[in-house]
Design a protein around this motif. Structure first.
Motif, PDB file in Angstrom:
ATOM      1  N   VAL A 103      43.661  33.387  41.216  1.00 57.60           N
ATOM      2  CA  VAL A 103      45.090  33.510  41.501  1.00 57.60           C
ATOM      3  C   VAL A 103      45.537  32.275  42.265  1.00 57.60           C
ATOM      4  O   VAL A 103      44.914  31.903  43.268  1.00 57.60           O
ATOM      5  CB  VAL A 103      45.387  34.778  42.332  1.00 57.60           C
ATOM      6  N   ASP A 104      46.596  31.615  41.780  1.00 60.69           N
ATOM      7  CA  ASP A 104      47.195  30.518  42.534  1.00 60.69           C
ATOM      8  C   ASP A 104      48.659  30.854  42.814  1.00 60.69           C
ATOM      9  O   ASP A 104      49.064  32.019  42.714  1.00 60.69           O
ATOM     10  CB  ASP A 104      47.022  29.176  41.808  1.00 60.69           C
ATOM     11  N   ASP A 105      49.471  29.875  43.154  1.00 60.99           N
ATOM     12  CA  ASP A 105      50.860  30.141  43.523  1.00 60.99           C
ATOM     13  C   ASP A 105      51.736  30.518  42.339  1.00 60.99           C
ATOM     14  O   ASP A 105      52.863  31.002  42.522  1.00 60.99           O
ATOM     15  CB  ASP A 105      51.466  28.904  44.214  1.00 60.99           C
ATOM     16  N   VAL A 106      51.245  30.329  41.141  1.00 59.80           N
ATOM     17  CA  VAL A 106      52.071  30.542  39.952  1.00 59.80           C
ATOM     18  C   VAL A 106      51.527  31.635  39.044  1.00 59.80           C
ATOM     19  O   VAL A 106      52.277  32.461  38.530  1.00 59.80           O
ATOM     20  CB  VAL A 106      52.210  29.218  39.158  1.00 59.80           C
ATOM     21  N   ASN A 107      50.210  31.661  38.832  1.00 59.45           N
ATOM     22  CA  ASN A 107      49.625  32.524  37.818  1.00 59.45           C
ATOM     23  C   ASN A 107      48.432  33.312  38.330  1.00 59.45           C
ATOM     24  O   ASN A 107      47.806  32.955  39.334  1.00 59.45           O
ATOM     25  CB  ASN A 107      49.158  31.687  36.619  1.00 59.45           C
ATOM     26  N   VAL A 108      48.124  34.361  37.576  1.00 61.16           N
ATOM     27  CA  VAL A 108      46.805  34.997  37.627  1.00 61.16           C
ATOM     28  C   VAL A 108      46.089  34.570  36.357  1.00 61.16           C
ATOM     29  O   VAL A 108      46.655  34.643  35.259  1.00 61.16           O
ATOM     30  CB  VAL A 108      46.890  36.531  37.673  1.00 61.16           C
ATOM     31  N   TYR A 109      44.852  34.125  36.494  1.00 64.93           N
ATOM     32  CA  TYR A 109      44.084  33.652  35.343  1.00 64.93           C
ATOM     33  C   TYR A 109      42.891  34.574  35.119  1.00 64.93           C
ATOM     34  O   TYR A 109      42.165  34.908  36.056  1.00 64.93           O
ATOM     35  CB  TYR A 109      43.569  32.235  35.565  1.00 64.93           C
ATOM     36  N   GLY A 110      42.700  34.940  33.871  1.00 64.78           N
ATOM     37  CA  GLY A 110      41.500  35.661  33.485  1.00 64.78           C
ATOM     38  C   GLY A 110      40.630  34.760  32.634  1.00 64.78           C
ATOM     39  O   GLY A 110      41.127  34.032  31.765  1.00 64.78           O
ATOM     40  N   PHE A 111      39.336  34.793  32.906  1.00 70.66           N
ATOM     41  CA  PHE A 111      38.368  34.002  32.145  1.00 70.66           C
ATOM     42  C   PHE A 111      37.330  34.951  31.581  1.00 70.66           C
ATOM     43  O   PHE A 111      36.708  35.716  32.326  1.00 70.66           O
ATOM     44  CB  PHE A 111      37.710  32.959  33.046  1.00 70.66           C
ATOM     45  N   SER A 112      37.156  34.925  30.260  1.00 66.68           N
ATOM     46  CA  SER A 112      36.206  35.808  29.588  1.00 66.68           C
ATOM     47  C   SER A 112      34.986  35.030  29.141  1.00 66.68           C
ATOM     48  O   SER A 112      35.107  33.979  28.501  1.00 66.68           O
ATOM     49  CB  SER A 112      36.871  36.464  28.365  1.00 66.68           C
ATOM     50  N   ALA A 113      33.803  35.572  29.428  1.00 66.81           N
ATOM     51  CA  ALA A 113      32.569  34.935  28.974  1.00 66.81           C
ATOM     52  C   ALA A 113      32.473  34.925  27.457  1.00 66.81           C
ATOM     53  O   ALA A 113      31.788  34.087  26.877  1.00 66.81           O
ATOM     54  CB  ALA A 113      31.360  35.662  29.559  1.00 66.81           C
ATOM     55  N   LEU A 114      33.172  35.852  26.794  1.00 70.94           N
ATOM     56  CA  LEU A 114      33.104  35.945  25.345  1.00 70.94           C
ATOM     57  C   LEU A 114      33.941  34.880  24.648  1.00 70.94           C
ATOM     58  O   LEU A 114      33.668  34.518  23.503  1.00 70.94           O
ATOM     59  CB  LEU A 114      33.562  37.334  24.890  1.00 70.94           C
ATOM     60  N   TYR A 115      34.979  34.373  25.336  1.00 63.59           N
ATOM     61  CA  TYR A 115      35.882  33.403  24.724  1.00 63.59           C
ATOM     62  C   TYR A 115      35.837  32.037  25.411  1.00 63.59           C
ATOM     63  O   TYR A 115      36.121  31.018  24.782  1.00 63.59           O
ATOM     64  CB  TYR A 115      37.316  33.928  24.744  1.00 63.59           C
ATOM     65  N   GLY A 116      35.531  32.007  26.712  1.00 64.42           N
ATOM     66  CA  GLY A 116      35.406  30.737  27.421  1.00 64.42           C
ATOM     67  C   GLY A 116      36.710  29.987  27.575  1.00 64.42           C
ATOM     68  O   GLY A 116      36.723  28.748  27.541  1.00 64.42           O
ATOM     69  N   THR A 117      37.821  30.704  27.758  1.00 61.84           N
ATOM     70  CA  THR A 117      39.121  30.071  27.986  1.00 61.84           C
ATOM     71  C   THR A 117      39.793  30.723  29.194  1.00 61.84           C
ATOM     72  O   THR A 117      39.523  31.890  29.515  1.00 61.84           O
ATOM     73  CB  THR A 117      40.048  30.206  26.768  1.00 61.84           C
ATOM     74  N   TRP A 118      40.670  29.979  29.854  1.00 62.41           N
ATOM     75  CA  TRP A 118      41.487  30.514  30.938  1.00 62.41           C
ATOM     76  C   TRP A 118      42.793  31.030  30.336  1.00 62.41           C
ATOM     77  O   TRP A 118      43.492  30.303  29.639  1.00 62.41           O
ATOM     78  CB  TRP A 118      41.784  29.448  31.976  1.00 62.41           C
ATOM     79  N   VAL A 119      43.130  32.306  30.595  1.00 59.61           N
ATOM     80  CA  VAL A 119      44.345  32.916  30.071  1.00 59.61           C
ATOM     81  C   VAL A 119      45.214  33.329  31.251  1.00 59.61           C
ATOM     82  O   VAL A 119      44.767  34.083  32.130  1.00 59.61           O
ATOM     83  CB  VAL A 119      44.030  34.134  29.188  1.00 59.61           C
ATOM     84  N   ALA A 120      46.461  32.835  31.273  1.00 58.68           N
ATOM     85  CA  ALA A 120      47.331  33.009  32.435  1.00 58.68           C
ATOM     86  C   ALA A 120      48.380  34.086  32.198  1.00 58.68           C
ATOM     87  O   ALA A 120      48.837  34.309  31.069  1.00 58.68           O
ATOM     88  CB  ALA A 120      48.021  31.700  32.764  1.00 58.68           C
ATOM     89  N   THR A 121      48.764  34.757  33.273  1.00 61.92           N
ATOM     90  CA  THR A 121      49.935  35.625  33.304  1.00 61.92           C
ATOM     91  C   THR A 121      50.627  35.387  34.639  1.00 61.92           C
ATOM     92  O   THR A 121      49.954  35.100  35.651  1.00 61.92           O
ATOM     93  CB  THR A 121      49.542  37.104  33.135  1.00 61.92           C
ATOM     94  N   PRO A 122      51.966  35.449  34.701  1.00 62.02           N
ATOM     95  CA  PRO A 122      52.665  35.137  35.963  1.00 62.02           C
ATOM     96  C   PRO A 122      52.261  36.065  37.096  1.00 62.02           C
ATOM     97  O   PRO A 122      52.088  37.273  36.906  1.00 62.02           O
ATOM     98  CB  PRO A 122      54.141  35.321  35.586  1.00 62.02           C
ATOM     99  N   THR A 123      52.118  35.499  38.283  1.00 61.45           N
ATOM    100  CA  THR A 123      51.799  36.289  39.461  1.00 61.45           C
ATOM    101  C   THR A 123      53.057  36.560  40.277  1.00 61.45           C
ATOM    102  O   THR A 123      54.132  36.007  39.991  1.00 61.45           O
ATOM    103  CB  THR A 123      50.757  35.578  40.324  1.00 61.45           C
ATOM    104  N   ARG A 124      52.935  37.445  41.254  1.00 59.86           N
ATOM    105  CA  ARG A 124      54.011  37.749  42.187  1.00 59.86           C
ATOM    106  C   ARG A 124      53.438  37.814  43.586  1.00 59.86           C
ATOM    107  O   ARG A 124      52.226  37.955  43.768  1.00 59.86           O
ATOM    108  CB  ARG A 124      54.653  39.099  41.846  1.00 59.86           C
ATOM    109  N   THR A 125      54.279  37.711  44.570  1.00 61.60           N
ATOM    110  CA  THR A 125      53.799  37.802  45.943  1.00 61.60           C
ATOM    111  C   THR A 125      53.381  39.232  46.255  1.00 61.60           C
ATOM    112  O   THR A 125      53.893  40.200  45.666  1.00 61.60           O
ATOM    113  CB  THR A 125      54.903  37.378  46.932  1.00 61.60           C
ATOM    114  N   GLY A 126      52.430  39.356  47.169  1.00 62.30           N
ATOM    115  CA  GLY A 126      52.018  40.676  47.635  1.00 62.30           C
ATOM    116  C   GLY A 126      51.098  41.432  46.713  1.00 62.30           C
ATOM    117  O   GLY A 126      50.931  42.649  46.866  1.00 62.30           O
ATOM    118  N   GLY A 127      50.499  40.760  45.759  1.00 61.75           N
ATOM    119  CA  GLY A 127      49.614  41.456  44.831  1.00 61.75           C
ATOM    120  C   GLY A 127      48.215  41.660  45.390  1.00 61.75           C
ATOM    121  O   GLY A 127      47.800  41.006  46.353  1.00 61.75           O
ATOM    122  N   THR A 128      47.502  42.602  44.801  1.00 60.60           N
ATOM    123  CA  THR A 128      46.074  42.769  45.075  1.00 60.60           C
ATOM    124  C   THR A 128      45.330  42.583  43.761  1.00 60.60           C
ATOM    125  O   THR A 128      45.816  42.979  42.704  1.00 60.60           O
ATOM    126  CB  THR A 128      45.763  44.151  45.662  1.00 60.60           C
TER     127      THR A 128
END
Length: 625
Positions: free
Chosen positions: A165-190
């Motif tokens: 998680v950075d200031d803009v996105n949440v990134y998921g990385f899958s061992a099966l695909y080996g790519t970073w996939v982003a979705t927008p983040t928000r403040t106050g998330g867990t």
């Protein structure tokens, strides 16, 4: 890399290749290696054996059956995981993958940090170095960079997933695909990584986001009270409970479903199945199909049992008069005959013990109950795909794959175990292993009183003069007479070894054909909607013809090996030629059709080298979930 969709595989037609005698076959599965000087440690897990000395690390790939040597300093730190190893050596971070047989090196700063989950069950890693992160997939054997936008808020790793998680996105990385996939983040998330995905929870507005490592996608759904919801975590699933509101999440399909209950529900969850109790109204949730299925009430004298294990997918509802089994794999129910029973639950096989009357076995794959042949038995044991009972004449085993029983007549066993997916009986006459894919016991004659160690899909024995190994992936016994004085044996998931005073002999449970799938070392599952990476190892410039069928076979073809795909159900496709890397990779995209759940795909390859006779690979027979 060749790429097909499954419909194109099914529709394809190729003229039959003529079969003739061959010189070699898929083995050998034992491979001897002289012990290097100044040996410090020997480690094995998953698909590798690793030897560390004061000046080098020696990696053995059970997939490729090759050794790779990495020179290191005497202070190098080695972390051995399921399908890869990390070596920290000064400002270098080396990653070795058994899928590629190669070492990929990062040169980092002195402030770099390494993130890994449990080494006994991980296929991912992450290195943070300044504003750049590097995700690592053991399946693909490559570091993948991610430039952070702003500052890093969260880095977390799990078996097949990495979350950043950075200031803009949440990134998921899958061992099966080996790519970073982003979705927008928000403040106050867990945030947290699941075994097979990533979860983000937010409030005002309340919502949940989930990344599926199998689908390589993000899904989002509203859920009141998301951040305070009770989390019921399985393996391929997650149930979030917020008052009367539920979010049913499958990391296999990547879907999120909402369910509003009349009462505050009780949730009983296994690894891959759940039972929801809404004031006595029961619903089964099957993450394999996203199905919500009405289940019978337990009544005043009933009970609910949910399988756990490594990927337990069975729930049994007993209403006091008869049991109903629910499969988290197929989303279907099946009632057994009325009776009073006690239960033993494995991952996809269960026993309803009705002694002294009739008893029954259940398969979550076939969705059927099958009568136990033996009226009297004891010590029931359930593992991944089988049940084994001690009878008055020996043992009886039930395969959840075939839905059949197989008896073994034997005297007093010296060793009797049912671990992982393998059941074995060892005695003075040798060793018998129950193979659930074949649906029968496989015998190996040995010297008197053999030692036998098993773990999941592999068994390794020492009988005083020879080492013996059996695998549930290549379905064969193989023996070796090692050089030197015997020291020890070990079995670990899909690899084993015999060590002597002069050599180490790794034994691979994987044949030359393997794939990346759920429980990847075991090649047991393919997930609908995902991409299967079909891997054929062999000599470079060898032509590969693939056979894909719906039914098994067992047709001995002499030196060729054994044809294990039913010719009447098979389609045949040219897959290409093995490149210089020694591994031909074919991507097969699976449709999401839930009717495929529980369907077993039997795959085997014909290999045609340039200057020698053709030969058959092992069979790979995962079922689709």
């Amino acid at each position: 890399m060749t790429r097909f969709t499954l419909p194109s595989v099914v529709a394809a037609l190729l003229g039959a290749a003529s079969l003739s005698a061959q010189i070699s076959h898929d083995g050998p599965y034992w491979n001897g290696y002289p012990l290097p000087a100044n040996l410090q440690t020997v480690t094995s897990i998953g698909t590798q054996v690793v030897l560390q000395t004061t000046s080098a690390v020696h990696f053995y790939s059970g997939l490729l059956r090759t050794w790779t040597v990495l020179p290191v300093s005497s202070t190098a730190v080695v972390r051995v995981a399921n399908r890869y190893s990390l070596v920290e050596d000064g400002l270098s971070v080396h990653a070795y993958s058994t899928a590629t047989g190669e070492v990929q090196t990062l040169t980092v700063s002195g402030s770099a940090k390494i993130y890994q989950s449990s080494l006994s069950s991980t296929w991912t890693a992450c290195v943070e170095d300044g504003g750049t992160l590097h995700g690592y997939s053991a399946f693909l054997g490559a570091w993948v960079p991610l430039k952070v936008l702003g500052s890093v808020k969260t880095i977390d790793t799990n078996s097949q997933s990495v979350a950043v998680v950075d200031d803009v996105n949440v990134y998921g990385f899958s061992a099966l695909y080996g790519t970073w996939v982003a979705t927008p983040t928000r403040t106050g998330g867990t945030y947290a990584t699941l075994r097979n995905g990533v979860m983000a929870l937010y409030s005002s507005p309340d919502e949940v986001k989930v990344f599926s490592s199998f689908q390589n996608t993000w899904s989002t759904a509203a859920l009141p009270g998301a951040q305070t919801a009770v989390q019921h975590l399985g393996d391929g699933m997650l149930v979030l409970a917020s008052g009367k509101e539920l979010a049913l999440i499958s990391t296999m399909t990547g879907n999120i479903q909402r369910k509003t209950c009349t009462n505050v529900p009780t949730v009983q969850i296994g690894k891959s199945v759940a039972v929801l109790d809404d004031g006595g109204t029961l619903t089964g949730f099957a993450p394999g199909t996203d199905a919500q299925v009405a289940l019978p009430s337990t009544g005043p004298n009933g009970s609910i049992l949910v399988a756990n294990g490594s990927f337990g997918s069975i729930a049994v509802i007993d209403d006091g008069t008869r049991p109903t089994a629910f499969s988290g794999l197929t989303g279907r129910t099946s009632a057994a005959p009325a009776g009073k029973y006690t239960y033993t639950l494995g991952d996809i096989a269960a026993l309803a013990d009705g002694q002294p009357a009739q008893s029954y076995a259940y398969s979550a794959l076939t969705g059927t109950w099958v009568a136990v042949p033996a009226k009297t038995f004891s010590n029931p044991a359930a593992n991944y795909e089988a049940l084994v009972l001690a009878t008055t004449s020996g043992f009886s085993a039930f395969s959840a794959r075939t839905g059949t029983w197989a008896d073994l007549t034997t005297g007093d066993p010296l060793i009797w175990r049912a671990d992982g997916a393998m059941a074995a009986v060892a005695g003075n006459q040798g060793i018998d292993v129950f193979d659930p894919l074949l649906g029968r016991w496989m015998h190996q004659s040995t010297a008197v009183s053999p030692d036998f160690k098993i773990h999941r899909l592999v068994g390794v024995s020492w009988d005083g003069s020879r080492a013996h190994g059996y695998s549930l992936l290549h379905h064969a016994w193989e023996s070796v007479a090692p050089l030197g004085t015997f020291s020890s044996t070990r079995a670990s998931s899909s690899i084993g070894y015999c060590q002597t005073s002069t050599h180490i002999y790794p034994f691979t449970a994987n044949g030359s054909l393997s794939n990346n799938s759920r429980f990847p070392e075991f090649s047991r599952f393919l997930v609908r909607g995902s991409t299967m990476l079909h891997l054929q190892a062999g000599p470079p410039r060898t032509a590969v013809i693939g056979m894909f069928g719906s039914r098994p076979a067992e047709i001995p073809l002499g030196g060729w090996g054994t044809l294990r795909v039913d010719p009447g159900s098979a389609v045949v496709l040219p897959l290409g030629t093995i490149p210089l890397s020694g591994v031909l990779k074919t991507e097969i995209v699976l449709p999401k059709d839930p009717l495929l759940n529980g369907f077993a795909v039997h795959m085997q390859n014909l290999l045609i080298p340039n200057f020698s006779q053709p030969w058959l690979s092992n069979v790979s027979a995962p079922y689709i979930w």
